[in-house]
Design a protein around this motif. Structure first.
Motif, mmCIF file in Angstrom:
data_model
loop_
_atom_site.group_PDB
_atom_site.id
_atom_site.type_symbol
_atom_site.label_atom_id
_atom_site.label_comp_id
_atom_site.label_asym_id
_atom_site.label_seq_id
_atom_site.Cartn_x
_atom_site.Cartn_y
_atom_site.Cartn_z
ATOM 1 N N ILE A 94 16.469 8.607 -2.527
ATOM 2 C CA ILE A 94 15.425 8.151 -1.651
ATOM 3 C C ILE A 94 15.040 9.029 -0.497
ATOM 4 O O ILE A 94 16.751 8.093 0.402
ATOM 5 C CB ILE A 94 15.513 6.546 -1.587
ATOM 6 C CG1 ILE A 94 15.586 5.712 -3.501
ATOM 7 C CG2 ILE A 94 14.843 5.670 -1.041
ATOM 8 C CD1 ILE A 94 15.160 4.686 -3.405
ATOM 9 N N ASP A 95 15.029 9.460 0.536
ATOM 10 C CA ASP A 95 15.354 9.979 1.133
ATOM 11 C C ASP A 95 14.097 9.580 2.605
ATOM 12 O O ASP A 95 13.566 8.110 1.767
ATOM 13 C CB ASP A 95 14.185 10.969 1.333
ATOM 14 C CG ASP A 95 14.904 12.874 2.640
ATOM 15 O OD1 ASP A 95 16.121 12.064 3.281
ATOM 16 O OD2 ASP A 95 14.756 13.390 2.385
ATOM 17 N N GLU A 96 15.340 8.848 4.204
ATOM 18 C CA GLU A 96 14.338 8.503 4.587
ATOM 19 C C GLU A 96 14.466 7.070 4.614
ATOM 20 O O GLU A 96 13.135 6.085 5.182
ATOM 21 C CB GLU A 96 12.646 9.247 4.971
ATOM 22 C CG GLU A 96 13.057 11.024 5.484
ATOM 23 C CD GLU A 96 13.550 11.319 7.390
ATOM 24 O OE1 GLU A 96 14.086 11.097 7.395
ATOM 25 O OE2 GLU A 96 12.868 12.569 7.260
ATOM 26 N N VAL A 97 15.547 5.922 4.622
ATOM 27 C CA VAL A 97 15.581 5.157 3.890
ATOM 28 C C VAL A 97 14.796 4.617 5.973
ATOM 29 O O VAL A 97 14.794 3.088 5.297
ATOM 30 C CB VAL A 97 16.608 4.582 3.353
ATOM 31 C CG1 VAL A 97 16.894 5.521 1.912
ATOM 32 C CG2 VAL A 97 17.724 4.341 3.860
ATOM 33 N N HIS A 98 16.004 4.805 6.929
ATOM 34 C CA HIS A 98 15.047 4.197 8.006
ATOM 35 C C HIS A 98 13.297 4.116 8.601
ATOM 36 O O HIS A 98 13.241 2.912 9.279
ATOM 37 C CB HIS A 98 15.598 4.993 9.269
ATOM 38 C CG HIS A 98 15.385 6.224 9.116
ATOM 39 N ND1 HIS A 98 16.078 7.104 8.104
ATOM 40 C CD2 HIS A 98 14.629 6.934 10.352
ATOM 41 C CE1 HIS A 98 15.319 8.489 8.479
ATOM 42 N NE2 HIS A 98 14.906 8.241 9.795
ATOM 43 N N LYS A 99 13.206 4.276 7.657
ATOM 44 C CA LYS A 99 11.231 4.245 7.794
ATOM 45 C C LYS A 99 10.939 3.356 7.233
ATOM 46 O O LYS A 99 9.707 2.999 7.389
ATOM 47 C CB LYS A 99 11.273 6.502 7.428
ATOM 48 C CG LYS A 99 11.183 6.775 8.145
ATOM 49 C CD LYS A 99 10.900 7.216 9.663
ATOM 50 C CE LYS A 99 10.937 8.514 10.336
ATOM 51 N NZ LYS A 99 9.793 9.675 9.454
ATOM 52 N N TYR A 100 11.501 2.975 6.493
ATOM 53 C CA TYR A 100 10.984 1.608 5.288
ATOM 54 C C TYR A 100 11.410 -0.088 5.859
ATOM 55 O O TYR A 100 12.883 0.255 6.537
ATOM 56 C CB TYR A 100 11.469 1.795 3.178
ATOM 57 C CG TYR A 100 10.770 1.068 2.666
ATOM 58 C CD1 TYR A 100 9.400 1.210 2.722
ATOM 59 C CD2 TYR A 100 11.164 -0.245 2.505
ATOM 60 C CE1 TYR A 100 8.816 0.350 1.760
ATOM 61 C CE2 TYR A 100 10.819 -0.978 1.849
ATOM 62 C CZ TYR A 100 9.335 -0.809 1.074
ATOM 63 O OH TYR A 100 8.933 -1.288 0.354
ATOM 64 N N PRO A 101 10.664 -0.746 6.219
ATOM 65 C CA PRO A 101 11.085 -2.086 6.848
ATOM 66 C C PRO A 101 12.023 -2.321 5.401
ATOM 67 O O PRO A 101 11.510 -2.575 4.360
ATOM 68 C CB PRO A 101 9.997 -2.570 7.198
ATOM 69 C CG PRO A 101 8.629 -1.933 6.823
ATOM 70 C CD PRO A 101 8.994 -0.681 6.422
ATOM 71 N N ASN A 102 12.097 -2.984 5.802
ATOM 72 C CA ASN A 102 13.705 -4.184 4.954
ATOM 73 C C ASN A 102 13.893 -3.273 4.026
ATOM 74 O O ASN A 102 14.129 -3.728 2.643
ATOM 75 C CB ASN A 102 12.795 -5.383 4.171
ATOM 76 C CG ASN A 102 12.232 -6.235 5.258
ATOM 77 O OD1 ASN A 102 13.170 -6.792 6.298
ATOM 78 N ND2 ASN A 102 11.113 -6.606 5.270
ATOM 79 N N TRP A 103 13.733 -1.365 3.454
ATOM 80 C CA TRP A 103 15.121 -0.906 3.223
ATOM 81 C C TRP A 103 16.440 -1.429 2.601
ATOM 82 O O TRP A 103 16.445 -1.180 1.375
ATOM 83 C CB TRP A 103 15.011 0.054 3.928
ATOM 84 C CG TRP A 103 16.354 0.323 5.620
ATOM 85 C CD1 TRP A 103 16.003 0.139 5.739
ATOM 86 C CD2 TRP A 103 17.889 0.520 4.857
ATOM 87 N NE1 TRP A 103 17.615 0.333 6.991
ATOM 88 C CE2 TRP A 103 18.799 0.596 5.879
ATOM 89 C CE3 TRP A 103 18.356 1.060 3.801
ATOM 90 C CZ2 TRP A 103 19.584 0.510 6.044
ATOM 91 C CZ3 TRP A 103 19.659 1.428 3.463
ATOM 92 C CH2 TRP A 103 21.006 0.543 4.859
#
Length: 396
Positions: A94-103
């Motif tokens: 799973i790439d770029e988790v910081h782009k997803y709210p509540n990751w």
């Protein structure tokens, strides 16, 4: 969902495995829950895809996704991964988790509810797992991915396999190590190029457009990553840029907080916070005195740009002496505690003191230091306590 699979197959087919970073062997991939963080441009996405390409044949049991995909604006990560898991999925990157709210909450639930799924995620160097809105620290094994060392850069350029050394081994045996290495390579032939464009592996794509791409990376960090992570208003992004511009103009920068505040219009408390954010985003390196510690929010003794490539990009004319110090600090700070010294340039691991300079650097100011070393540029092989600067690029 089909578009995500198609995207994965396309990336799987195109990823190169000629230049693979040694960092891939640092990670214990047998762990069921792995996190990799690092600054933009150091190669996290490429590393994930290379690991998958080298480890798995393309199948329905392995998947790579990026959370900046439009799919996840209307669909939850948890539901997507659960559907993949029910259909026999065994490994997901799973790439770029910081782009997803509540990751953090959803990834924690994925880990807890899908016991036979291996999960690897990547995120910005700004991520602090202990501050995440879920208890990830007991579950995830975290790694921080740096940019290329000088050793890795020379490996990419020559296709030779070169060893790295511990700091203690280098200090004890630097003459023998240098003599062995110069039989294989001419390190000074690559050193200047590394300082200009060798820290970020995307230089391999096109050296001529490297600094244009690096400028885009810097802007994205300032305009997207930091505001998104720290909830900074868009109107304050200009202040971040002003602050970086002021520091870049005279690195290494001995900060006068009141002066910076007047020049940028940033309050003192806000400025301390912004310095920490720029450091966490790996645009800056903050050099503290030993007593305050590297995690202190107090005033640093000196402020450096994170690496020499940034100096070449942001400074009108990168000073050679400043490049030397920035290189040394950058290569040491990945695995060691680096502090400002009262007598010389740097103190490392509370023990060793280093004075950085050119070929003609004198040693007078070091006579009172019990464990000191002179680090010289433009030198292939050292003598006694004088060590070539380039050798510190072989620490990882």
């Amino acid at each position: 969902m089909e578009k995500l699979w198609s995207q994965f197959y396309d990336k799987y087919a195109r990823v190169q495995t000629v230049h693979v970073r040694d960092f891939i062997h640092t990670i214990d991939w047998e762990n069921r829950f792995i996190g990799i963080k690092g600054s933009r441009g150091v190669g996290k996405t490429t590393l994930l895809l290379q690991y998958i390409r080298l480890t798995f044949e393309s199948s329905q049991k392995v998947l790579y996704i990026s959370l900046d995909h439009l799919y996840f604006l209307e669909n939850t990560l948890y539901d997507f991964v659960y559907d993949f898991y029910k259909k026999g999925g065994q490994f997901i990157a799973i790439d770029e988790v910081h782009k997803y709210p509540n990751w953090a909450i959803e990834i924690k639930n994925i880990y807890d509810d899908m016991p036979h799924l291996r999960v690897v995620f990547t995120g910005s160097s700004l991520l602090h797992i202990h501050q995440a809105k879920a208890d990830l620290s007991r579950r995830v094994v975290m790694y921080t991915m740096p940019g290329l060392s000088l050793r890795e850069f020379i490996q990419f350029e020559t296709q030779l396999k070169l060893d790295y050394y511990s700091l203690q081994d280098l200090l004890d045996n630097h003459i023998a190590i240098a003599m062995e290495l110069v039989q294989k390579i001419k390190p000074l032939q690559y050193f200047e190029s590394y300082l200009d464009y060798g820290y970020y592996p995307f230089y391999l794509e096109n050296k001529k457009s490297f600094h244009q791409k690096l400028s885009e990376v810097i802007l994205t960090v300032l305009e997207v990553d930091i505001p998104q992570y720290a909830a900074i208003p868009v109107s304050n992004v200009l202040l971040l840029k002003k602050m970086l511009a002021v520091i870049s103009g005279s690195v290494p920068f001995k900060p006068n907080m009141n002066s910076i505040s007047e020049r940028t219009g940033i309050s003192l408390n806000t400025m301390k916070n912004y310095l920490k954010l720029l450091s966490d985003a790996q645009l800056l390196q903050l050099l503290h005195v030993e007593e305050k510690g590297i995690n202190s929010l107090g005033k640093p003794e000196k402020i450096f740009l994170n690496n020499p490539n940034l100096m070449h990009n942001l400074s009108a004319k990168a000073d050679k002496g400043n490049l030397r110090e920035t290189f040394f600090f950058n290569q040491l700070q990945y695995n060691h505690a680096v502090f400002a010294s009262r007598t010389v340039d740097f103190k490392v691991d509370h023990t060793y003191e280093f004075e950085i300079g050119g070929r003609n650097k004198k040693q007078k100011q070091l006579e009172a230091c019990p464990k000191y070393f002179v680090v010289k540029d433009d030198l292939e092989i050292g003598v006694q306590n004088t060590i070539p600067l380039w050798l510190f690029g072989f620490l990882y």
